[in-house]
Design a protein around this motif. Structure first.
Motif, PDB file in Angstrom:
ATOM      1  N   PRO A  54      -5.126  33.652   6.280  1.00  0.00           N
ATOM      2  CA  PRO A  54      -5.568  32.974   7.515  1.00  0.00           C
ATOM      3  C   PRO A  54      -7.023  32.543   7.479  1.00  0.00           C
ATOM      4  O   PRO A  54      -7.425  31.700   8.275  1.00  0.00           O
ATOM      5  N   THR A  55      -7.823  33.107   6.599  1.00  0.00           N
ATOM      6  CA  THR A  55      -9.246  32.761   6.538  1.00  0.00           C
ATOM      7  C   THR A  55      -9.496  31.569   5.624  1.00  0.00           C
ATOM      8  O   THR A  55     -10.139  30.597   6.008  1.00  0.00           O
ATOM      9  N   THR A  56      -8.958  31.624   4.410  1.00  0.00           N
ATOM     10  CA  THR A  56      -9.203  30.554   3.439  1.00  0.00           C
ATOM     11  C   THR A  56      -8.146  29.463   3.485  1.00  0.00           C
ATOM     12  O   THR A  56      -8.336  28.399   2.893  1.00  0.00           O
ATOM     13  N   ARG A  57      -7.008  29.702   4.183  1.00  0.00           N
ATOM     14  CA  ARG A  57      -5.897  28.760   4.248  1.00  0.00           C
ATOM     15  C   ARG A  57      -5.359  28.434   2.858  1.00  0.00           C
ATOM     16  O   ARG A  57      -5.020  27.302   2.543  1.00  0.00           O
ATOM     17  N   THR A  58      -5.292  29.457   2.007  1.00  0.00           N
ATOM     18  CA  THR A  58      -4.766  29.289   0.654  1.00  0.00           C
ATOM     19  C   THR A  58      -3.690  30.329   0.384  1.00  0.00           C
ATOM     20  O   THR A  58      -3.587  31.343   1.077  1.00  0.00           O
ATOM     21  N   ALA A  59      -2.897  30.062  -0.648  1.00  0.00           N
ATOM     22  CA  ALA A  59      -1.904  31.032  -1.125  1.00  0.00           C
ATOM     23  C   ALA A  59      -2.214  31.362  -2.583  1.00  0.00           C
ATOM     24  O   ALA A  59      -2.646  30.490  -3.347  1.00  0.00           O
ATOM     25  N   ARG A  60      -2.008  32.604  -2.965  1.00  0.00           N
ATOM     26  CA  ARG A  60      -2.274  33.022  -4.341  1.00  0.00           C
ATOM     27  C   ARG A  60      -1.144  32.583  -5.269  1.00  0.00           C
ATOM     28  O   ARG A  60       0.026  32.748  -4.947  1.00  0.00           O
ATOM     29  N   VAL A  61      -1.538  32.016  -6.386  1.00  0.00           N
ATOM     30  CA  VAL A  61      -0.588  31.629  -7.429  1.00  0.00           C
ATOM     31  C   VAL A  61      -0.954  32.422  -8.678  1.00  0.00           C
ATOM     32  O   VAL A  61      -2.088  32.349  -9.158  1.00  0.00           O
ATOM     33  N   ARG A  62      -0.001  33.177  -9.205  1.00  0.00           N
ATOM     34  CA  ARG A  62      -0.296  34.104 -10.295  1.00  0.00           C
ATOM     35  C   ARG A  62       0.434  33.679 -11.566  1.00  0.00           C
ATOM     36  O   ARG A  62       1.600  33.283 -11.524  1.00  0.00           O
ATOM     37  N   ILE A  63      -0.291  33.757 -12.666  1.00  0.00           N
ATOM     38  CA  ILE A  63       0.327  33.543 -13.972  1.00  0.00           C
ATOM     39  C   ILE A  63       0.119  34.794 -14.809  1.00  0.00           C
ATOM     40  O   ILE A  63      -0.836  35.549 -14.610  1.00  0.00           O
ATOM     41  N   THR A  64       1.023  35.036 -15.756  1.00  0.00           N
ATOM     42  CA  THR A  64       0.958  36.200 -16.647  1.00  0.00           C
ATOM     43  C   THR A  64       0.799  35.705 -18.079  1.00  0.00           C
ATOM     44  O   THR A  64       1.485  34.768 -18.493  1.00  0.00           O
ATOM     45  N   MET A  65      -0.130  36.329 -18.830  1.00  0.00           N
ATOM     46  CA  MET A  65      -0.370  35.881 -20.204  1.00  0.00           C
ATOM     47  C   MET A  65      -0.835  37.044 -21.065  1.00  0.00           C
ATOM     48  O   MET A  65      -1.392  38.029 -20.559  1.00  0.00           O
ATOM     49  N   VAL A  66      -0.586  36.927 -22.350  1.00  0.00           N
ATOM     50  CA  VAL A  66      -1.099  37.913 -23.298  1.00  0.00           C
ATOM     51  C   VAL A  66      -2.586  37.655 -23.495  1.00  0.00           C
ATOM     52  O   VAL A  66      -3.085  36.547 -23.277  1.00  0.00           O
ATOM     53  N   ASN A  67      -3.291  38.709 -23.925  1.00  0.00           N
ATOM     54  CA  ASN A  67      -4.750  38.630 -24.030  1.00  0.00           C
ATOM     55  C   ASN A  67      -5.184  39.093 -25.418  1.00  0.00           C
ATOM     56  O   ASN A  67      -5.727  40.190 -25.579  1.00  0.00           O
ATOM     57  N   PRO A  68      -4.968  38.248 -26.430  1.00  0.00           N
ATOM     58  CA  PRO A  68      -5.337  38.678 -27.797  1.00  0.00           C
ATOM     59  C   PRO A  68      -6.839  38.830 -27.930  1.00  0.00           C
ATOM     60  O   PRO A  68      -7.620  37.985 -27.493  1.00  0.00           O
ATOM     61  N   GLY A  69      -7.243  39.914 -28.552  1.00  0.00           N
ATOM     62  CA  GLY A  69      -8.666  40.172 -28.747  1.00  0.00           C
ATOM     63  C   GLY A  69      -9.406  40.524 -27.477  1.00  0.00           C
ATOM     64  O   GLY A  69     -10.641  40.618 -27.487  1.00  0.00           O
ATOM     65  N   LEU A  70      -8.661  40.720 -26.397  1.00  0.00           N
ATOM     66  CA  LEU A  70      -9.263  41.072 -25.102  1.00  0.00           C
ATOM     67  C   LEU A  70     -10.372  40.088 -24.711  1.00  0.00           C
ATOM     68  O   LEU A  70     -11.398  40.461 -24.141  1.00  0.00           O
ATOM     69  N   GLN A  71     -10.150  38.787 -24.992  1.00  0.00           N
ATOM     70  CA  GLN A  71     -11.140  37.777 -24.644  1.00  0.00           C
ATOM     71  C   GLN A  71     -11.257  37.581 -23.132  1.00  0.00           C
ATOM     72  O   GLN A  71     -12.335  37.299 -22.617  1.00  0.00           O
ATOM     73  N   LEU A  72     -10.129  37.693 -22.439  1.00  0.00           N
ATOM     74  CA  LEU A  72     -10.130  37.513 -20.992  1.00  0.00           C
ATOM     75  C   LEU A  72     -10.391  38.855 -20.323  1.00  0.00           C
ATOM     76  O   LEU A  72      -9.659  39.824 -20.556  1.00  0.00           O
ATOM     77  N   LYS A  73     -11.409  38.902 -19.519  1.00  0.00           N
ATOM     78  CA  LYS A  73     -11.824  40.149 -18.883  1.00  0.00           C
ATOM     79  C   LYS A  73     -11.629  40.055 -17.372  1.00  0.00           C
ATOM     80  O   LYS A  73     -11.844  38.998 -16.785  1.00  0.00           O
ATOM     81  N   PRO A  74     -11.214  41.150 -16.733  1.00  0.00           N
ATOM     82  CA  PRO A  74     -11.022  41.131 -15.284  1.00  0.00           C
ATOM     83  C   PRO A  74     -12.268  40.651 -14.544  1.00  0.00           C
ATOM     84  O   PRO A  74     -13.389  40.944 -14.937  1.00  0.00           O
ATOM     85  N   GLU A  75     -12.020  39.866 -13.465  1.00  0.00           N
ATOM     86  CA  GLU A  75     -13.044  39.261 -12.601  1.00  0.00           C
ATOM     87  C   GLU A  75     -13.740  38.069 -13.247  1.00  0.00           C
ATOM     88  O   GLU A  75     -14.702  37.551 -12.698  1.00  0.00           O
TER      89      GLU A  75
END
Length: 524
Positions: free
Chosen positions: A301-322
């Protein structure tokens, strides 16, 4: 004698002969019926059938008078209403070629095409919640030593992470050793003691070591039950913990989520299983891919958006949370290739309605008529039309406001002048009743504000029309002055949360408005 003298005058004789000739000719032709009667000449030019000029105001086309003068609303000089020649449709507006060129009116044919769109999404990398586990203490006791004591440290399943002293575990060992002395007589007692230790996550090797040594071990190691990165350390050395208390949160980052924010108009273009490409500033030059695995069924209700989630493998841990990421979705509308597609510039908005001007093909001169349509998904520069138009029709794609203005001045059906149930256009209905016109300052920001303000105004009995402009912060109001007043309308608008010229909205109502509607309050 005198008569002879008069007749002897040659000039007088000539005049008498001319008069006699005229009289004789009239008598002859009158009798033969070849002379047209004076009444017939009069019937050729009957002034009773001349068109009657109507005078109107260029700013308030609902004003109609049979003589020139001043507008009773704004005081401007009235102008003659241009009465077009008979057209195919009474609601159509005819324009000359010169007027179309001056107003830069352009038309295009409605066609079917591919409705596709490229969406830009912004989001973050987050931990896959299915890969997040808590390392818990399986026995109550005191933490003697932490073998993993830094947040962010990597652990491997089966690795010792802490040493614990547990009085309950000491007692359970004693029970096992005593049960072994009665093994021949009570074999089930030994098995029960072993099962108790297994429930406290002691391995069979540890249990056999206790049985073989016959000695009680004071402290035991706690082992990691998953591999990953410690995201939260919840205990220190020396802390007493209960059975089941969480010691660490461990996240397996070999698979992560990309969570994007999609605005409401973008949702029709996103579907489950759709490919998403995205990049991260922390990993320049590389493009990652994933598939949509979840679309939030609830709008924030604040941002007027909906979350869209994708799932993927993370080789080498290149993608970090946040980590911030920018995604791209290339989408084609369902049934694409058969959709009616029109330019966005062709559509006029009236708040709740969307209308276009359609050219009448049978007309001798350029003639247009307003038509209400139903729009589907919006693309970058076009709309999908769901209802109201047919393939091959010609519509105004540039200068639609000019055509609508001409229709208003001519008293035709337009954005502001809709036909009511009695057959009168809105402007004619206003003129028919005792109406009052007012311009009222009303504070607001967005389309939601516009809908709320106009709905509140029209809910007041006697209000015939209400049109609010976000740009000018003004409400164009027409109402029956015998039923209501500008003040009553302003009270109704203030009651739903919008400040007006004379009334402030209650603080409680204002604060309950959506964040996008929180305008800067008026100051008197």
């Amino acid at each position: 004698m005198k008569t002879n003298k008069i007749l002897s005058n040659p000039y007088l004789k000539g005049m008498l002969l001319v008069v006699a000739g005229i009289l004789l000719g009239w008598l002859l032709f009158h009798k033969s019926g070849e002379v047209v009667a004076p009444q017939q000449f009069e019937s050729v030019h009957d002034h009773s059938e001349e068109e009657h000029t109507i005078w109107t105001c260029s700013m308030h086309p609902q004003i109609r008078q049979d003589k020139p003068g001043d507008c009773p609303i704004c005081g401007m000089d009235l102008i003659p209403l241009q009465n077009n020649q008979a057209t195919i449709d009474d609601d159509a507006i005819e324009m000359s070629e010169a007027a179309m060129k001056l107003a830069e009116v352009q038309t295009a044919t409605v066609t079917r095409g591919v409705a596709s769109r490229e969406l830009l999404l912004y989001g973050k990398i987050q931990v896959d919640e299915r890969k997040l586990q808590s390392q818990a203490a399986h026995v109550p006791g005191r933490i003697e030593k932490l073998l993993v004591n830094v947040t962010g440290e990597t652990v491997i399943s089966g690795q010792p992470i802490a040493t614990i002293y547990s009085p309950e575990l000491v007692t359970a060992q004693k029970e096992l050793i005593e049960a072994l002395t009665l093994k021949d007589k009570y074999p089930l007692l030994v098995e029960a003691a072993r099962e108790k230790l297994r429930n406290w996550k002691l391995s069979d090797a540890q249990i056999r070591e206790i049985e073989n040594s016959g000695k009680i071990t004071q402290t035991f190691n706690l082992y990691a039950n998953t591999s990953g990165v410690v995201t939260n350390r919840k205990v220190n050395e020396g802390d007493y913990v209960q059975k089941g208390a969480a010691l660490f949160d461990v996240a397996n980052l070999s698979q992560v989520w990309g969570v994007f924010e999609a605005y409401e108009p973008d949702l029709p273009w996103i579907s489950m299983g759709q490919d998403v490409e995205f990049t991260a500033q922390a990993v320049p030059g590389k493009t990652f891919k994933g598939k949509v695995s979840f679309i939030d069924p609830v709008i924030d209700p604040t941002t007027r958006t909906a979350r869209v989630r994708i799932t993927m493998v993370n080789p080498g841990l290149q993608l970090k949370p946040e980590m911030f990421v920018n995604g791209v979705v290339k989408s084609t509308h369902k049934g694409s290739g058969k959709d009616l597609v029109i330019p966005q510039s062709a559509v006029l908005w009236t708040g709740k309605r969307s209308v276009v001007y359609v050219r009448i093909p049978e007309a001798e001169h350029p003639t247009f008529k307003m038509r209400e349509i139903t729009l589907g998904p919006a693309m970058k520069e076009t709309y999908v039309v769901q209802d109201g138009l047919s393939e091959g029709e010609e519509i105004v794609v540039n200068g639609a406001f000019s055509v609508d203005a001409a229709a208003q001045l001519a008293g035709k059906t337009s954005m502001m002048n809709r036909t009511n149930s009695e057959g009168f256009s809105q402007s004619e209905a206003l003129t028919k009743n005792a109406t009052e016109h007012a311009m009222v300052k009303v504070a607001g920001l967005c389309e939601m504000c516009k809908d709320r303000i106009e709905t509140a105004a029209k809910s007041v009995k006697g209000v015939a029309a209400a049109e609010w402009s976000a740009e000018k912060q003004m409400l164009h109001l027409s109402f029956d002055k015998s039923l209501t007043s500008s003040e009553e309308v302003q009270k109704a608008i203030a009651a739903v949360g919008h400040d007006t010229e004379k009334f402030w909205a209650p603080d409680g109502v204002y604060k309950e408005l959506p964040e996008c509607c929180l305008y800067e309050r008026l100051k008197y």
